[in-house]
Design a protein around this motif. Structure first.
Motif, PDB file in Angstrom:
ATOM      1  N   PHE A   1       0.574  -1.092  -0.010  1.00 45.26           N
ATOM      2  CA  PHE A   1      -0.001   0.138  -0.138  1.00 45.26           C
ATOM      3  C   PHE A   1       0.953   1.137  -0.049  1.00 45.26           C
TER       4      PHE A   1
ATOM      5  N   ASN B   1       2.538   2.065  -3.155  1.00 45.84           N
ATOM      6  CA  ASN B   1       2.022   2.529  -4.165  1.00 45.84           C
ATOM      7  C   ASN B   1       1.416   4.124  -3.996  1.00 45.84           C
ATOM      8  N   MET B   2       1.111   4.414  -2.658  1.00 43.49           N
ATOM      9  CA  MET B   2       0.649   5.618  -2.407  1.00 43.49           C
ATOM     10  C   MET B   2       1.358   6.816  -1.925  1.00 43.49           C
ATOM     11  N   GLU B   3       2.542   6.355  -1.328  1.00 40.35           N
ATOM     12  CA  GLU B   3       3.273   7.369  -0.892  1.00 40.35           C
ATOM     13  C   GLU B   3       4.584   7.762  -1.535  1.00 40.35           C
TER      14      GLU B   3
END
Lengths: 193, 193, 193, 193
Positions: A95, A98-100
């Motif tokens: 996660f 992908n997000m940070e």
DNA sequence: TATGAATGAGGGTTCATTCAT
DNA sequence: TATGAATGAACCCTCATTCAT
């Protein structure tokens, strides 16, 4: 230090980089905020370290999985199995991975993206080998590799270890899904294990 | 107000909710930060409004696309085409629709997730209808719907309107990809348009 | 305008000058904040107007009460009765009259204080007349007038119209209290009413 | 911390809670506004701490003053002396103790008021004991205690240490005032000191 | 006279970061 | 290596006040 990394992953997962407070992170580890600076120089460093580390382990894992395999079909099967296994076991890391990215410094961003691209190219290479070897005939290896990775990675947004499906059932379902999409019969996938 | 929404989407896309400064947003629109509060009561409201709006338009778009269609194969084809068309045309919205959920208040989070689930159920219903009608035989409609949506949504992480592939080529490739994965021959997908 | 004054008194009483929001005040009256400026030029004006008005009415009330009376004892009795009656009937105004002085502009502050001092001097004059007339013998008229007014004004910090004591009982008790403190027998206070 | 409390009292006295700016307060102490938050969590906390502290010291002072005294007349005399001494020496604290209650959170308000009521009950108890012991005969101990405390507290609204009257003269005058109002001869008050 | 959007100063509060101890 | 007080920049949000309509 390792404790900081682990706590950092948890907080990045739950709150994101901007919302994560160094004070809270320090609390998790049982020290004061100021003491964190004995281990990192900046908040940004922590993010980069964590992301680098994730990418590195991902590469290592895949390499170990594919070591010595030469048959594209078997490679594909293993890639799928590894990807799902690794990703479902590391929901949080995936996660964040992908997000940070967006919170990375431009320089750091480039480095991490380069690693990710390298990983994607492993699947693309497998697809192209398979094309060459006549194992399948995929029209657009690039697009297909993207779609496949997206489909597989998507699993960890909803996967629940105590849910209806076991990890190996999940893997089977996705092997079937991808093999079909490659125009392969699922029975081709039956490997040694 | 509409200007605020548009500027908000841009900033959320580029910086994320936490990193986005209301002062900058106001600047984009050409007003003072304080004036924003004639339109929203809190920063959080802006995020929720934007996300709600996105979900609503997504639903409306899909409904319009599927209106009157009864054949599952055609429905699937249209779902894929619509999803890719909509998502590639709205990279920013899609991105924040996935990334910024975490920044929502718990109550707001639940509302948005409910909408998203409703959307996912549309595809699952199509799959189940197709199973019933004998159009295909998909073992696990739930997992398959997730994998499919993930594969399709993934497109907009790398899609570039001026890239190698046109939007319609992309759609064709993915129809082929998904149809194969459903065990369908691609020629089945040839619809009226 | 009168509605604004009344709503202003209520809000000043409950929240104080700084905490009172013009928006809320406008709401109370049923108009928009901007419309207030058709009646006042500044928030400060409102406060001054209200306080001036209170002082003016206080003076008028006392003058009416003492009109034509010449006997110091009777004057004192009436002063006490009037002060308590007026103050308990106007708890809010009295409260603001004491608390919000600090929020006045220096110039406005001086004007209001001058009025208040004038009022206090009325009691002091009564005391001095009584001394001269031999009605009582108060050692320090100034201190005594302060102590007396404080004692009487204190009533409205706890007075409750539906409480144990009626207004006239309250007045009787305080007449007794003050008369005693002046060295007067309570029976001296029995006036015409 | 103690410096913050002292500066807080000064600013509350001069400006009131709402008008007091934390930045100015920090300036008084010689630190940055942000640093205040190492000592308090909210502006409201500061107010509550200060008011609690005042009430506590008031109680302690009175207890020390009355320790071991059993004669109601002497107790009353000491109460008056203590109250005036304490209040004139702490004009600022007394002022904010009366004015800023309104700015307290409801929960905090209740706590402070409870303390104040306890203090008032001390005088009421003395009055009732005196009634029982035949030292005086006060008709309504509750009202009389309120009036007395108001009269005494009023002193510090006009008391000036360099004014016409010394503190002890002031005390004498008020002892006389209150004793008279209780129907006592002033000579009864002559105690050991 | 009323509206309501806009202003702009600023207030409380947060938080990464520093540094003397 | 750890503390914790201090920093200082900035962020969200408020609100008296203005003004075109």
């Amino acid at each position: 230090m390792e404790a900081i990394r682990r706590a950092g992953i948890k907080r990045l997962y739950k709150q994101g980089f901007e919302a994560m407070k160094l004070r809270d992170l320090a609390d998790d580890v049982g020290i004061q905020a100021g003491s964190l600076y004995n281990y990192i120089r900046q908040k940004q460093d922590l993010l980069f370290m964590i992301l680098s580390d994730i990418m590195e382990r991902l590469h290592e894992g895949l390499s170990a999985e594919l070591e010595g395999i030469e048959d594209p079909v078997e490679e594909l099967r293993r890639f799928i199995a590894f990807h799902i296994r690794w990703h479902t076991a590391r929901k949080e890391e995936v996660f964040i991975g992908n997000m940070e990215l967006r919170s990375l410094t431009p320089a750091n961003y480039r480095k991490i993206i380069a690693e990710r691209t390298k990983y994607e190219h492993r699947l693309r290479s497998i697809i192209e080998e398979g094309n060459k070897a006549g194992a399948w005939s995929v029209r657009d290896p690039q697009v297909t590799s993207y779609a496949t990775i997206a489909a597989l990675t998507g699993v960890c947004t909803w996967y629940n270890p105590r849910g209806r499906l076991s990890q190996s059932e999940l893997i089977d379902l996705h092997i079937e899904y991808v093999f079909h999409s490659f125009g392969l019969d699922i029975s081709d996938a039956s490997g040694p294990d």
